[in-house]
Scaffold this motif. Sequence first.
Motif, PDB file in Angstrom:
ATOM      1  N   ASP A 199      -3.985   3.475 -14.985  1.00 25.54           N
ATOM      2  CA  ASP A 199      -2.830   4.375 -14.941  1.00 25.54           C
ATOM      3  C   ASP A 199      -2.209   4.442 -13.547  1.00 25.54           C
ATOM      4  O   ASP A 199      -1.052   4.844 -13.398  1.00 25.54           O
ATOM      5  CB  ASP A 199      -3.244   5.789 -15.368  1.00 25.54           C
ATOM      6  N   LEU A 200      -2.966   4.045 -12.544  1.00 29.85           N
ATOM      7  CA  LEU A 200      -2.452   4.109 -11.171  1.00 29.85           C
ATOM      8  C   LEU A 200      -1.261   3.187 -10.968  1.00 29.85           C
ATOM      9  O   LEU A 200      -0.315   3.526 -10.237  1.00 29.85           O
ATOM     10  CB  LEU A 200      -3.564   3.724 -10.187  1.00 29.85           C
ATOM     11  N   ALA A 201      -1.284   2.027 -11.599  1.00 31.57           N
ATOM     12  CA  ALA A 201      -0.314   0.971 -11.307  1.00 31.57           C
ATOM     13  C   ALA A 201       1.130   1.444 -11.411  1.00 31.57           C
ATOM     14  O   ALA A 201       1.981   1.064 -10.603  1.00 31.57           O
ATOM     15  CB  ALA A 201      -0.553  -0.219 -12.239  1.00 31.57           C
ATOM     16  N   SER A 202       1.423   2.273 -12.398  1.00 32.51           N
ATOM     17  CA  SER A 202       2.805   2.729 -12.598  1.00 32.51           C
ATOM     18  C   SER A 202       3.148   3.961 -11.767  1.00 32.51           C
ATOM     19  O   SER A 202       4.250   4.504 -11.879  1.00 32.51           O
ATOM     20  CB  SER A 202       3.048   3.030 -14.083  1.00 32.51           C
ATOM     21  N   ASN A 203       2.219   4.393 -10.931  1.00 33.34           N
ATOM     22  CA  ASN A 203       2.443   5.586 -10.109  1.00 33.34           C
ATOM     23  C   ASN A 203       2.299   5.301  -8.614  1.00 33.34           C
ATOM     24  O   ASN A 203       1.998   6.207  -7.832  1.00 33.34           O
ATOM     25  CB  ASN A 203       1.472   6.698 -10.531  1.00 33.34           C
ATOM     26  N   LEU A 204       2.530   4.051  -8.238  1.00 31.39           N
ATOM     27  CA  LEU A 204       2.467   3.677  -6.832  1.00 31.39           C
ATOM     28  C   LEU A 204       3.852   3.715  -6.206  1.00 31.39           C
ATOM     29  O   LEU A 204       4.852   3.398  -6.850  1.00 31.39           O
ATOM     30  CB  LEU A 204       1.854   2.281  -6.683  1.00 31.39           C
ATOM     31  N   ILE A 205       3.904   4.090  -4.945  1.00 30.67           N
ATOM     32  CA  ILE A 205       5.141   4.169  -4.177  1.00 30.67           C
ATOM     33  C   ILE A 205       5.064   3.144  -3.043  1.00 30.67           C
ATOM     34  O   ILE A 205       4.036   3.041  -2.363  1.00 30.67           O
ATOM     35  CB  ILE A 205       5.336   5.578  -3.578  1.00 30.67           C
ATOM     36  N   TYR A 206       6.142   2.391  -2.846  1.00 29.51           N
ATOM     37  CA  TYR A 206       6.173   1.352  -1.810  1.00 29.51           C
ATOM     38  C   TYR A 206       7.186   1.756  -0.738  1.00 29.51           C
ATOM     39  O   TYR A 206       8.361   1.993  -1.041  1.00 29.51           O
ATOM     40  CB  TYR A 206       6.540   0.005  -2.430  1.00 29.51           C
ATOM     41  N   THR A 207       6.717   1.826   0.513  1.00 38.66           N
ATOM     42  CA  THR A 207       7.540   2.323   1.614  1.00 38.66           C
ATOM     43  C   THR A 207       7.450   1.371   2.803  1.00 38.66           C
ATOM     44  O   THR A 207       6.335   1.037   3.230  1.00 38.66           O
ATOM     45  CB  THR A 207       7.063   3.720   2.061  1.00 38.66           C
ATOM     46  N   PRO A 208       8.580   0.927   3.365  1.00 36.92           N
ATOM     47  CA  PRO A 208       8.514   0.057   4.548  1.00 36.92           C
ATOM     48  C   PRO A 208       8.030   0.821   5.774  1.00 36.92           C
ATOM     49  O   PRO A 208       8.263   2.028   5.905  1.00 36.92           O
ATOM     50  CB  PRO A 208       9.962  -0.411   4.720  1.00 36.92           C
ATOM     51  N   PHE A 209       7.328   0.102   6.665  1.00 36.95           N
ATOM     52  CA  PHE A 209       6.937   0.697   7.944  1.00 36.95           C
ATOM     53  C   PHE A 209       7.139  -0.349   9.040  1.00 36.95           C
ATOM     54  O   PHE A 209       7.010  -1.549   8.792  1.00 36.95           O
ATOM     55  CB  PHE A 209       5.497   1.220   7.924  1.00 36.95           C
ATOM     56  N   PRO A 210       7.478   0.092  10.249  1.00 36.68           N
ATOM     57  CA  PRO A 210       7.793  -0.865  11.315  1.00 36.68           C
ATOM     58  C   PRO A 210       6.545  -1.536  11.895  1.00 36.68           C
ATOM     59  O   PRO A 210       5.489  -0.911  12.004  1.00 36.68           O
ATOM     60  CB  PRO A 210       8.480   0.003  12.368  1.00 36.68           C
ATOM     61  N   ILE A 211       6.684  -2.804  12.243  1.00 36.51           N
ATOM     62  CA  ILE A 211       5.652  -3.548  12.968  1.00 36.51           C
ATOM     63  C   ILE A 211       6.330  -4.145  14.198  1.00 36.51           C
ATOM     64  O   ILE A 211       7.281  -4.921  14.068  1.00 36.51           O
ATOM     65  CB  ILE A 211       5.043  -4.670  12.111  1.00 36.51           C
ATOM     66  N   GLU A 212       5.850  -3.785  15.361  1.00 35.14           N
ATOM     67  CA  GLU A 212       6.494  -4.235  16.591  1.00 35.14           C
ATOM     68  C   GLU A 212       6.493  -5.760  16.678  1.00 35.14           C
ATOM     69  O   GLU A 212       5.464  -6.413  16.517  1.00 35.14           O
ATOM     70  CB  GLU A 212       5.764  -3.659  17.810  1.00 35.14           C
ATOM     71  N   GLY A 213       7.679  -6.333  16.868  1.00 35.18           N
ATOM     72  CA  GLY A 213       7.810  -7.772  17.035  1.00 35.18           C
ATOM     73  C   GLY A 213       7.698  -8.571  15.754  1.00 35.18           C
ATOM     74  O   GLY A 213       7.571  -9.796  15.800  1.00 35.18           O
ATOM     75  N   ALA A 214       7.744  -7.908  14.609  1.00 42.29           N
ATOM     76  CA  ALA A 214       7.603  -8.631  13.337  1.00 42.29           C
ATOM     77  C   ALA A 214       8.429  -7.930  12.265  1.00 42.29           C
ATOM     78  O   ALA A 214       8.983  -6.857  12.477  1.00 42.29           O
ATOM     79  CB  ALA A 214       6.135  -8.695  12.919  1.00 42.29           C
ATOM     80  N   GLU A 215       8.502  -8.582  11.110  1.00 43.64           N
ATOM     81  CA  GLU A 215       9.181  -7.963   9.978  1.00 43.64           C
ATOM     82  C   GLU A 215       8.437  -6.689   9.547  1.00 43.64           C
ATOM     83  O   GLU A 215       7.216  -6.604   9.722  1.00 43.64           O
ATOM     84  CB  GLU A 215       9.231  -8.942   8.803  1.00 43.64           C
ATOM     85  N   PRO A 216       9.152  -5.722   9.007  1.00 44.05           N
ATOM     86  CA  PRO A 216       8.472  -4.498   8.552  1.00 44.05           C
ATOM     87  C   PRO A 216       7.391  -4.798   7.520  1.00 44.05           C
ATOM     88  O   PRO A 216       7.498  -5.751   6.743  1.00 44.05           O
ATOM     89  CB  PRO A 216       9.603  -3.665   7.936  1.00 44.05           C
ATOM     90  N   GLY A 217       6.358  -3.980   7.535  1.00 44.28           N
ATOM     91  CA  GLY A 217       5.331  -4.071   6.508  1.00 44.28           C
ATOM     92  C   GLY A 217       5.668  -3.135   5.362  1.00 44.28           C
ATOM     93  O   GLY A 217       6.696  -2.452   5.372  1.00 44.28           O
ATOM     94  N   THR A 218       4.794  -3.099   4.363  1.00 43.68           N
ATOM     95  CA  THR A 218       4.983  -2.209   3.214  1.00 43.68           C
ATOM     96  C   THR A 218       3.733  -1.371   3.012  1.00 43.68           C
ATOM     97  O   THR A 218       2.629  -1.905   2.886  1.00 43.68           O
ATOM     98  CB  THR A 218       5.266  -3.007   1.930  1.00 43.68           C
ATOM     99  N   ASP A 219       3.918  -0.051   3.017  1.00 41.22           N
ATOM    100  CA  ASP A 219       2.826   0.867   2.713  1.00 41.22           C
ATOM    101  C   ASP A 219       2.818   1.160   1.219  1.00 41.22           C
ATOM    102  O   ASP A 219       3.877   1.326   0.601  1.00 41.22           O
ATOM    103  CB  ASP A 219       3.004   2.188   3.467  1.00 41.22           C
ATOM    104  N   VAL A 220       1.628   1.241   0.658  1.00 39.81           N
ATOM    105  CA  VAL A 220       1.465   1.602  -0.742  1.00 39.81           C
ATOM    106  C   VAL A 220       0.748   2.951  -0.798  1.00 39.81           C
ATOM    107  O   VAL A 220      -0.290   3.136  -0.166  1.00 39.81           O
ATOM    108  CB  VAL A 220       0.638   0.546  -1.501  1.00 39.81           C
ATOM    109  N   SER A 221       1.329   3.892  -1.529  1.00 33.73           N
ATOM    110  CA  SER A 221       0.725   5.204  -1.691  1.00 33.73           C
ATOM    111  C   SER A 221       0.855   5.647  -3.141  1.00 33.73           C
ATOM    112  O   SER A 221       1.487   4.968  -3.963  1.00 33.73           O
ATOM    113  CB  SER A 221       1.382   6.228  -0.755  1.00 33.73           C
ATOM    114  N   VAL A 222       0.248   6.766  -3.468  1.00 31.06           N
ATOM    115  CA  VAL A 222       0.262   7.285  -4.828  1.00 31.06           C
ATOM    116  C   VAL A 222       1.311   8.396  -4.929  1.00 31.06           C
ATOM    117  O   VAL A 222       1.377   9.269  -4.053  1.00 31.06           O
ATOM    118  CB  VAL A 222      -1.118   7.836  -5.235  1.00 31.06           C
ATOM    119  N   ASN A 223       2.104   8.351  -5.982  1.00 28.11           N
ATOM    120  CA  ASN A 223       3.067   9.415  -6.233  1.00 28.11           C
ATOM    121  C   ASN A 223       2.363  10.770  -6.119  1.00 28.11           C
ATOM    122  O   ASN A 223       1.352  11.016  -6.788  1.00 28.11           O
ATOM    123  CB  ASN A 223       3.654   9.245  -7.638  1.00 28.11           C
ATOM    124  N   VAL A 224       2.891  11.626  -5.248  1.00 25.76           N
ATOM    125  CA  VAL A 224       2.230  12.899  -4.961  1.00 25.76           C
ATOM    126  C   VAL A 224       2.053  13.741  -6.225  1.00 25.76           C
ATOM    127  O   VAL A 224       1.015  14.397  -6.403  1.00 25.76           O
ATOM    128  CB  VAL A 224       3.026  13.672  -3.886  1.00 25.76           C
TER     129      VAL A 224
END
Length: 237
Positions: A110-135
């Motif tokens: 059930d987790l799979a459909s309740n994940l949130i994907y958020t970009p985060f900065p990485i110095e000197g590189a393309e942004p990364g992606t954070d994965v978290s659970v819908n609050v």
Amino acid sequence: MTSPTIVLVHGAFADAASFAPVTRMLLDRGFRVVVPAVPNRSLLGDSAYIRSVVEEIDGPVLLAGHSYGGAVITVAGAAENVVGLVYISGYALDEGESLGQLQGGFPDSDLASNLIYTPFPIEGAEPGTDVSVNVDAFPDIFAAGVDRDVAEVLAVSQRPLAALAFGEPAPVAAWKTKPGWGIVSSADRTINPDVERFGYQRAGLRGVIEIDAPHLVMRSHPAEVTAVITDAIAELG
């Protein structure tokens, strides 16, 4: 053998406090316990960090990993002073296997459909992606079985996992050379329990128990989790 130091390794969307009830029980029984903060940035980086913590400990170490922490101890457990592994609702990866590959062989939880994907900065590189659970979904899916007031606090203080971690293959599988034990949370809605069962069976763990518990089994059933850890130490002698 000197009684090992117990290192408790938390998983994604959680932190060291997720082990608080088990930590208290182990301390009350006189065990040495370390509960490090996992960066949750990458499987290789997180494993290297936990291994560095382990190698600073004088004497033998028993690693216990929850959820993603199971993948971390699979790699970090190759440290010479690790004498055993305990998987708690965890991923027991094989050498060369990623989280995504292991999970991909089974129906989504059930987790799979309740994940949130958020970009985060990485110095000197393309942004990364954070994965978290819908609050809003967190209390029922990730923290089912935990007091609702506590679950709501855990939801807003969760540690995301960088998406990078899902695709990195494990360079080593410590269970091939270290004895292991496992707990399956049969009511898990975060990891398909069959993923846990498959990984443990493949690893040939010495002892596997099933608890009718949700994903945060160390919160809902701390006494049972503590018993698995202390029984593993007793078996190691």
